[in-house]
Design a protein around this motif. Structure first.
Motif, PDB file in Angstrom:
ATOM      1  N   GLN A  85       0.644  -1.220   0.177  1.00 18.66           N
ATOM      2  CA  GLN A  85       0.077   0.070  -0.064  1.00 18.66           C
ATOM      3  C   GLN A  85       0.809   1.383   0.034  1.00 18.66           C
ATOM      4  O   GLN A  85       0.630   2.161  -0.828  1.00 18.66           O
ATOM      5  CB  GLN A  85      -1.047  -0.117   1.393  1.00 18.66           C
ATOM      6  CG  GLN A  85      -1.936   1.221   1.359  1.00 18.66           C
ATOM      7  CD  GLN A  85      -2.624   0.980   2.646  1.00 18.66           C
ATOM      8  OE1 GLN A  85      -2.442   0.472   3.411  1.00 18.66           O
ATOM      9  NE2 GLN A  85      -3.437   2.400   2.756  1.00 18.66           N
ATOM     10  N   LYS A  86       1.825   1.161   0.873  1.00 18.06           N
ATOM     11  CA  LYS A  86       2.752   2.384   0.994  1.00 18.06           C
ATOM     12  C   LYS A  86       3.565   2.839  -0.349  1.00 18.06           C
ATOM     13  O   LYS A  86       3.718   3.921  -1.061  1.00 18.06           O
ATOM     14  CB  LYS A  86       3.678   2.207   2.065  1.00 18.06           C
ATOM     15  CG  LYS A  86       3.021   2.289   3.365  1.00 18.06           C
ATOM     16  CD  LYS A  86       3.109   3.506   4.082  1.00 18.06           C
ATOM     17  CE  LYS A  86       2.595   3.440   5.641  1.00 18.06           C
ATOM     18  NZ  LYS A  86       2.099   4.408   6.141  1.00 18.06           N
ATOM     19  N   THR A  87       4.114   1.485  -1.048  1.00 19.59           N
ATOM     20  CA  THR A  87       4.744   1.680  -2.158  1.00 19.59           C
ATOM     21  C   THR A  87       3.768   2.143  -3.301  1.00 19.59           C
ATOM     22  O   THR A  87       4.237   3.077  -4.234  1.00 19.59           O
ATOM     23  CB  THR A  87       5.112   0.357  -2.801  1.00 19.59           C
ATOM     24  OG1 THR A  87       5.898  -0.390  -1.596  1.00 19.59           O
ATOM     25  CG2 THR A  87       6.085   0.436  -4.011  1.00 19.59           C
ATOM     26  N   THR A  88       2.614   1.795  -3.251  1.00 22.06           N
ATOM     27  CA  THR A  88       1.518   2.377  -4.387  1.00 22.06           C
ATOM     28  C   THR A  88       1.293   3.753  -4.085  1.00 22.06           C
ATOM     29  O   THR A  88       1.303   4.450  -5.195  1.00 22.06           O
ATOM     30  CB  THR A  88       0.271   1.531  -4.249  1.00 22.06           C
ATOM     31  OG1 THR A  88       0.560  -0.006  -4.572  1.00 22.06           O
ATOM     32  CG2 THR A  88      -0.826   1.894  -5.388  1.00 22.06           C
ATOM     33  N   GLU A  89       1.144   4.316  -2.944  1.00 23.40           N
ATOM     34  CA  GLU A  89       1.108   5.578  -2.825  1.00 23.40           C
ATOM     35  C   GLU A  89       2.152   6.320  -3.160  1.00 23.40           C
ATOM     36  O   GLU A  89       2.016   7.609  -3.762  1.00 23.40           O
ATOM     37  CB  GLU A  89       0.779   5.750  -1.111  1.00 23.40           C
ATOM     38  CG  GLU A  89      -0.608   5.313  -0.546  1.00 23.40           C
ATOM     39  CD  GLU A  89      -0.667   5.379   0.732  1.00 23.40           C
ATOM     40  OE1 GLU A  89       0.418   5.757   1.562  1.00 23.40           O
ATOM     41  OE2 GLU A  89      -1.915   5.016   1.442  1.00 23.40           O
ATOM     42  N   HIS A  90       3.321   5.797  -2.948  1.00 24.59           N
ATOM     43  CA  HIS A  90       4.543   6.699  -3.124  1.00 24.59           C
ATOM     44  C   HIS A  90       4.808   6.631  -4.801  1.00 24.59           C
ATOM     45  O   HIS A  90       5.130   7.753  -5.214  1.00 24.59           O
ATOM     46  CB  HIS A  90       5.760   5.932  -2.654  1.00 24.59           C
ATOM     47  CG  HIS A  90       6.957   6.623  -2.787  1.00 24.59           C
ATOM     48  ND1 HIS A  90       7.425   7.718  -2.445  1.00 24.59           N
ATOM     49  CD2 HIS A  90       8.022   6.269  -3.897  1.00 24.59           C
ATOM     50  CE1 HIS A  90       8.696   8.269  -3.012  1.00 24.59           C
ATOM     51  NE2 HIS A  90       9.054   7.201  -3.801  1.00 24.59           N
ATOM     52  N   THR A  91       4.248   5.697  -5.236  1.00 22.01           N
ATOM     53  CA  THR A  91       4.442   5.590  -6.759  1.00 22.01           C
ATOM     54  C   THR A  91       3.441   6.434  -7.388  1.00 22.01           C
ATOM     55  O   THR A  91       3.813   7.532  -8.515  1.00 22.01           O
ATOM     56  CB  THR A  91       4.206   4.159  -7.399  1.00 22.01           C
ATOM     57  OG1 THR A  91       4.978   3.159  -6.730  1.00 22.01           O
ATOM     58  CG2 THR A  91       4.224   4.120  -8.896  1.00 22.01           C
ATOM     59  N   GLY A  92       2.270   6.744  -6.926  1.00 22.80           N
ATOM     60  CA  GLY A  92       1.298   7.740  -7.316  1.00 22.80           C
ATOM     61  C   GLY A  92       1.772   9.001  -7.005  1.00 22.80           C
ATOM     62  O   GLY A  92       1.486  10.037  -7.945  1.00 22.80           O
ATOM     63  N   ALA A  93       2.472   9.338  -5.933  1.00 24.79           N
ATOM     64  CA  ALA A  93       3.160  10.774  -5.738  1.00 24.79           C
ATOM     65  C   ALA A  93       3.991  11.039  -6.439  1.00 24.79           C
ATOM     66  O   ALA A  93       3.851  12.147  -6.954  1.00 24.79           O
ATOM     67  CB  ALA A  93       3.301  10.778  -4.302  1.00 24.79           C
ATOM     68  N   VAL A  94       4.900  10.056  -6.949  1.00 17.38           N
ATOM     69  CA  VAL A  94       6.067  10.279  -7.796  1.00 17.38           C
ATOM     70  C   VAL A  94       5.437  10.693  -9.233  1.00 17.38           C
ATOM     71  O   VAL A  94       5.843  11.612  -9.881  1.00 17.38           O
ATOM     72  CB  VAL A  94       7.003   9.294  -7.892  1.00 17.38           C
ATOM     73  CG1 VAL A  94       7.932   9.477  -9.306  1.00 17.38           C
ATOM     74  CG2 VAL A  94       7.760   9.211  -6.587  1.00 17.38           C
ATOM     75  N   SER A  95       4.691   9.917  -9.774  1.00 22.03           N
ATOM     76  CA  SER A  95       4.022  10.049 -10.900  1.00 22.03           C
ATOM     77  C   SER A  95       3.290  11.470 -10.914  1.00 22.03           C
ATOM     78  O   SER A  95       3.512  12.011 -12.192  1.00 22.03           O
ATOM     79  CB  SER A  95       2.926   8.963 -11.239  1.00 22.03           C
ATOM     80  OG  SER A  95       3.529   7.778 -11.238  1.00 22.03           O
TER      81      SER A  95
END
Length: 102
Positions: A85-95
């Motif tokens: 979940q945290k990785t998905t959130e971080h990937t979305g923030a970076v995108s």
């Protein structure tokens, strides 16, 4: 008969060795205080004495009869769903950040 050298190469070799020794001693002088601190710390550990910290306060004595008897609990395993979940959130923030800069 064979012609012998005058020893000039030997003198140059001695001069080079003297310069190398001088540079090594200067380097040792800059490292010596830290090395002595590490040696003092290791000697204190081997002797079983308490080592004072930088603040000058003594460490608390061990409650067990043997200071080496402390067995820490194994590290906890990460929760994989939380990590995902945290990785998905971080990937979305970076995108989002990349799309805003372009």
């Amino acid at each position: 008969m064979r012609k012998q050298g005058s020893g000039f190469g030997f003198v140059i070799m001695l001069l080079v060795l003297a310069v190398v020794f001088y540079l090594a001693m200067n380097n040792f002088k800059s490292v010596a205080p830290e090395a002595m601190d590490i040696k003092r710390h290791n000697d204190a550990r081997k002797a079983g004495r308490d080592v004072r910290t930088d603040s000058g306060q003594p460490t608390t004595p061990s409650t067990s009869s043997n200071a080496d008897a402390w067995n820490p609990s194994p590290p906890s395993r990460p929760n994989l769903s939380t990590m995902d979940q945290k990785t998905t959130e971080h990937t979305g923030a970076v995108s989002d950040a990349l799309s805003q800069t372009n």
